[in-house]
Motif scaffolding. Structure first.
Motif, PDB file in Angstrom:
ATOM      1  N   ALA A  12      -7.072   7.909  -5.090  1.00 58.57           N
ATOM      2  CA  ALA A  12      -7.978   7.334  -4.104  1.00 58.57           C
ATOM      3  C   ALA A  12      -9.254   6.871  -4.790  1.00 58.57           C
ATOM      4  CB  ALA A  12      -8.297   8.357  -3.023  1.00 58.57           C
ATOM      5  N   GLY A  27       0.056   1.079  -3.770  1.00 60.95           N
ATOM      6  CA  GLY A  27      -1.374   1.366  -3.656  1.00 60.95           C
ATOM      7  C   GLY A  27      -1.683   2.842  -3.523  1.00 60.95           C
ATOM      8  N   THR A  28      -1.011   3.531  -2.626  1.00 61.03           N
ATOM      9  CA  THR A  28      -1.309   4.945  -2.387  1.00 61.03           C
ATOM     10  C   THR A  28      -0.696   5.862  -3.445  1.00 61.03           C
ATOM     11  OG1 THR A  28       0.584   5.024  -0.866  1.00 61.03           O
ATOM     12  CG2 THR A  28      -1.592   4.658   0.093  1.00 61.03           C
ATOM     13  N   ASN A  60      -5.457   1.500  -0.290  1.00 65.36           N
ATOM     14  CA  ASN A  60      -5.889   1.556  -1.689  1.00 65.36           C
ATOM     15  C   ASN A  60      -5.613   0.240  -2.416  1.00 65.36           C
ATOM     16  OD1 ASN A  60      -7.313   3.039  -3.592  1.00 65.36           O
ATOM     17  ND2 ASN A  60      -5.480   3.916  -4.518  1.00 65.36           N
ATOM     18  N   LEU A  61      -5.994  -0.847  -1.747  1.00 66.86           N
ATOM     19  CA  LEU A  61      -5.845  -2.191  -2.292  1.00 66.86           C
ATOM     20  C   LEU A  61      -7.204  -2.865  -2.355  1.00 66.86           C
ATOM     21  CD1 LEU A  61      -2.789  -3.443  -0.163  1.00 66.86           C
ATOM     22  CD2 LEU A  61      -2.717  -2.301  -2.397  1.00 66.86           C
ATOM     23  N   SER A  62      -7.352  -3.822  -3.269  1.00 70.64           N
ATOM     24  CA  SER A  62      -8.599  -4.580  -3.371  1.00 70.64           C
ATOM     25  C   SER A  62      -8.276  -5.982  -3.872  1.00 70.64           C
ATOM     26  CB  SER A  62      -9.578  -3.899  -4.335  1.00 70.64           C
ATOM     27  OG  SER A  62     -10.784  -4.648  -4.438  1.00 70.64           O
ATOM     28  N   GLY A 117       0.815  -1.211   0.000  1.00 71.77           N
ATOM     29  CA  GLY A 117       0.000   0.000   0.000  1.00 71.77           C
ATOM     30  C   GLY A 117       0.845   1.256   0.000  1.00 71.77           C
ATOM     31  N   ASP A 142      -9.402   4.277  -6.631  1.00 74.39           N
ATOM     32  CA  ASP A 142      -9.004   3.438  -7.768  1.00 74.39           C
ATOM     33  C   ASP A 142      -7.978   2.433  -7.244  1.00 74.39           C
ATOM     34  OD1 ASP A 142      -8.498   2.372 -10.267  1.00 74.39           O
ATOM     35  OD2 ASP A 142      -7.077   3.959 -10.829  1.00 74.39           O
ATOM     36  N   PRO A 143      -8.457   1.427  -6.509  1.00 73.97           N
ATOM     37  CA  PRO A 143      -7.532   0.550  -5.791  1.00 73.97           C
ATOM     38  C   PRO A 143      -6.719  -0.364  -6.706  1.00 73.97           C
ATOM     39  CG  PRO A 143      -9.761  -0.293  -5.617  1.00 73.97           C
ATOM     40  CD  PRO A 143      -9.870   1.059  -6.283  1.00 73.97           C
ATOM     41  N   ARG A 159      -1.609   5.523  -6.406  1.00 69.11           N
ATOM     42  CA  ARG A 159      -2.747   5.657  -7.309  1.00 69.11           C
ATOM     43  C   ARG A 159      -3.765   6.643  -6.744  1.00 69.11           C
ATOM     44  NH1 ARG A 159      -3.286   1.106 -10.496  1.00 69.11           N
ATOM     45  NH2 ARG A 159      -5.557   1.203 -10.392  1.00 69.11           N
ATOM     46  N   LEU A 204      -7.703  -2.127   3.899  1.00 71.68           N
ATOM     47  CA  LEU A 204      -7.608  -2.122   2.442  1.00 71.68           C
ATOM     48  C   LEU A 204      -7.921  -0.756   1.832  1.00 71.68           C
ATOM     49  CD1 LEU A 204      -9.195  -5.598   1.590  1.00 71.68           C
ATOM     50  CD2 LEU A 204      -6.801  -4.946   1.394  1.00 71.68           C
ATOM     51  N   ASP A 205      -8.970  -0.096   2.328  1.00 70.31           N
ATOM     52  CA  ASP A 205      -9.331   1.207   1.762  1.00 70.31           C
ATOM     53  C   ASP A 205      -8.222   2.235   1.972  1.00 70.31           C
ATOM     54  OD1 ASP A 205     -11.725   0.180   0.944  1.00 70.31           O
ATOM     55  OD2 ASP A 205     -12.875   0.925   2.667  1.00 70.31           O
TER      56      ASP A 205
END
Length: 563
Positions: free
Chosen positions: A342, A337-338, A398-400, A333, A344-345, A340, A394-395
């Motif tokens: 917010a 992840g971060t 910024n991961l999914s 993340g 758009d994970p 990217r 996860l939020d």
């Protein structure tokens, strides 16, 4: 995707994956592996009786963590055509089956790349194989000194797993068996790429093998506390409680992109850059360190010349352990992840939910999944995920998790992915992979259109070390041709003629259309005569020079005697 100043991203420093091979539980080929992934299947089952350990008393057998695994069928381990590789039965019996598996995968990967091994003999072709298991050596030791033979030393030494491939195929580039723990096979890919970039190798085979032959080895992992009691790997899920062991192996054939394009190879994907480091500290010898994982991710993208914000998917190390998952998520993340926007994970997943943890071959299995996902432009589901791990925000990161099989998040842009693999002792590796968007060179062996309205006759050459091998080749090709209605007969003939080894037992199938070719191939497979087949065996006698006179001009009796 942002190129670096040296033009590495997609440029001459990019490494092309041009050949694939695998032997995985329930998936003996890359095509079968892809079908299993696409369908959301898994290969985990109860451990066969001959591999069951002794972690718990007999009355507790049904609840032991070591009760599950993803295993090859016994025939896939014991069955080995020693004569095909010029190895005696006695020597083969004393060889670690991981040596035998590496040989088979190396040959098959080169065939997939259209590179007959004879064409590479004597060249700077490297072999890099990740291996950490030595179960066969332990099993051999149990038999005592009386069971040792002249081939025991070479048969049981792990360095020989790579060296054997180099020897049998006549490859003179670097040859090394790599052990960095569970990251071994992905580190092997990293080393192969660097060897290609420096010119040390012109072609490289890279991958890993792992066979779980000894029950006590599984018991050791169970006592360490790494195995899931329910036999499932719950990556990033609240139920994460360990992993399940897996076995098998995979190998990729690599070239520099410029050479692959010049050679007209099929490029499955590109490896733009990679990095390796070590935790170098932490709470314990085996505890992962977030800062080191962040660093290896950033360094891989720096070397690839790519922007982490452009990454659409990362194949996790993803063991499903209580300690490992939160650390990996936090590092990913922070580094990717971060980067990217917010909301758009970054999509993530783990092949360990399908195949278990292949340990020494884990990284190459994850890379193979990504190669196929890029090639098919589809992301398979990561299984066993229902409720997010409460220790993984996860939020915020910024991961999914990729929960279903579906398209890439931004399929209108060039696809970019990452693959992570981490060793128990802290050796971390990350590889940046991208789809190949360039045009494939297409060889033109002939035309499907013939004059005067007649269908062209195409030759499909086949060969094997012996009659059984030839029949097996014919049966597999017949099944392939029967299932692909869009085949170009000349293209298949060209590939068979230029991209396969020419062995002693041979047959040529002559056909003007696919159904006739399939019928002729089945005749070869069954050993029955067919009007569309010419077959024979290469003579062991040396060829003799002959003179042929075409019948034009003056001729007389004895005119060739002086020659």
């Amino acid at each position: 995707m942002t190129p670096s100043g040296d033009g590495r991203a997609g440029g001459d420093d990019a490494i092309a994956v041009v050949g694939l091979a695998c032997r995985l539980p329930g998936a003996p080929t890359p095509a079968a592996f892809w079908e299993l992934l696409r369908a959301g299947g898994h290969a985990v089952r109860e451990v066969p009786a001959e591999r069951l350990g002794t972690t718990a008393p007999d009355d507790e057998q049904d609840t032991r963590p070591s009760r599950y695994g993803a295993f090859l069928d016994q025939e896939q381990i014991e069955g080995f055509d020693a004569a095909f590789f010029g190895i005696s039965p006695r020597e083969a019996a004393l060889m670690d089956p991981q040596q035998r598996l590496a040989l088979e995968l190396g040959w098959e990967a080169l065939e997939d790349a259209g590179l007959p091994p004879a064409r590479l003999a004597g060249q700077r072709s490297g072999v890099f194989v990740g291996v950490i298991a030595d179960d066969y050596a332990a099993l051999s030791a149990r038999l005592g000194a009386d069971a040792l033979g002249p081939h025991s030393m070479t048969g049981l030494h792990r360095s020989m797993i790579a060296n054997r491939v180099s020897y049998v195929l006549g490859l003179r580039g670097p040859s090394m068996t790599v052990d960095t723990g569970q990251s071994s096979s992905l580190v092997s890919v990293h080393l192969a790429c660097e060897s290609l970039r420096t010119g040390e190798s012109t072609v490289a085979l890279a991958g890993g093998v792992n066979l779980n032959l000894l029950p006590e080895t599984t018991d050791r992992v169970a006592r360490f506390g790494a195995l899931s009691p329910d036999g499932r790997c719950h990556t990033f899920d609240a139920r994460a409680n360990g992993y399940v062991r897996g076995e098998g192996g995979a190998v990729v054939v690599l070239k520099r992109l410029s050479r692959a394009v010049a050679d007209g190879d099929t490029v499955h994907c590109l490896l733009l850059g990679s990095a390796v480091n070590n935790d170098g500290g932490g709470e314990s010898l085996t505890a992962p360190l977030r800062a080191a994982q962040e660093d290896v991710l950033r360094l891989a993208h720096q070397r690839a010349g790519t922007d982490p914000a452009d990454v659409q998917y990362v194949e996790l190390h993803g063991t499903g352990t209580k300690v490992g998952d939160p650390v990996e998520a936090a590092a990913l993340g922070a580094a990717v992840g971060t980067a990217r926007e917010a909301g758009d994970p970054l999509m993530v997943g783990s092949v360990k939910t399908n195949m278990g943890h292949l340990e020494g071959a884990a990284g190459i299995t994850g890379l193979l999944k990504v190669v196929l996902s890029l090639r098919h432009r589809l992301l398979p589901a990561s299984l066993n995920y229902e409720t997010p791990n409460p220790d993984i925000p996860l939020d915020e990161l910024n991961l999914s998790v990729q929960r279903t099989t579906g398209p890439w998040p931004a399929a209108d842009r060039p696809l970019l992915a990452g693959v992570s693999s981490f060793g128990m002792g802290g050796t971390n590796c990350h590889v940046v992979a991208a789809e190949w968007t360039g045009a494939h060179e297409t060889a033109a062996p002939g035309s499907d259109t013939a004059p005067f309205g007649h269908a062209p006759v195409t030759c499909w050459p086949l060969s094997g070390r012996d009659r059984a091998g030839l029949r097996g080749q014919a049966a597999r090709l017949a099944a392939f041709a029967a299932g692909h209605t869009d085949l170009s007969l000349p293209d298949v003939g060209w590939s068979l003629g230029t991209g396969r080894a020419a062995l002693d037992h041979r047959a040529v199938v002559l056909a003007g259309e696919r159904d006739a070719a399939v019928e002729a191939l089945r005749a070869v497979a069954e050993g029955v005569p067919s009007a569309g087949v010419v077959s024979g065996v290469v003579s062991g006698e040396p060829g003799r020079v002959v003179f042929v006179f075409p019948g034009q001009g003056s001729q007389w009796v004895g005119m060739g005697a002086g020659l």
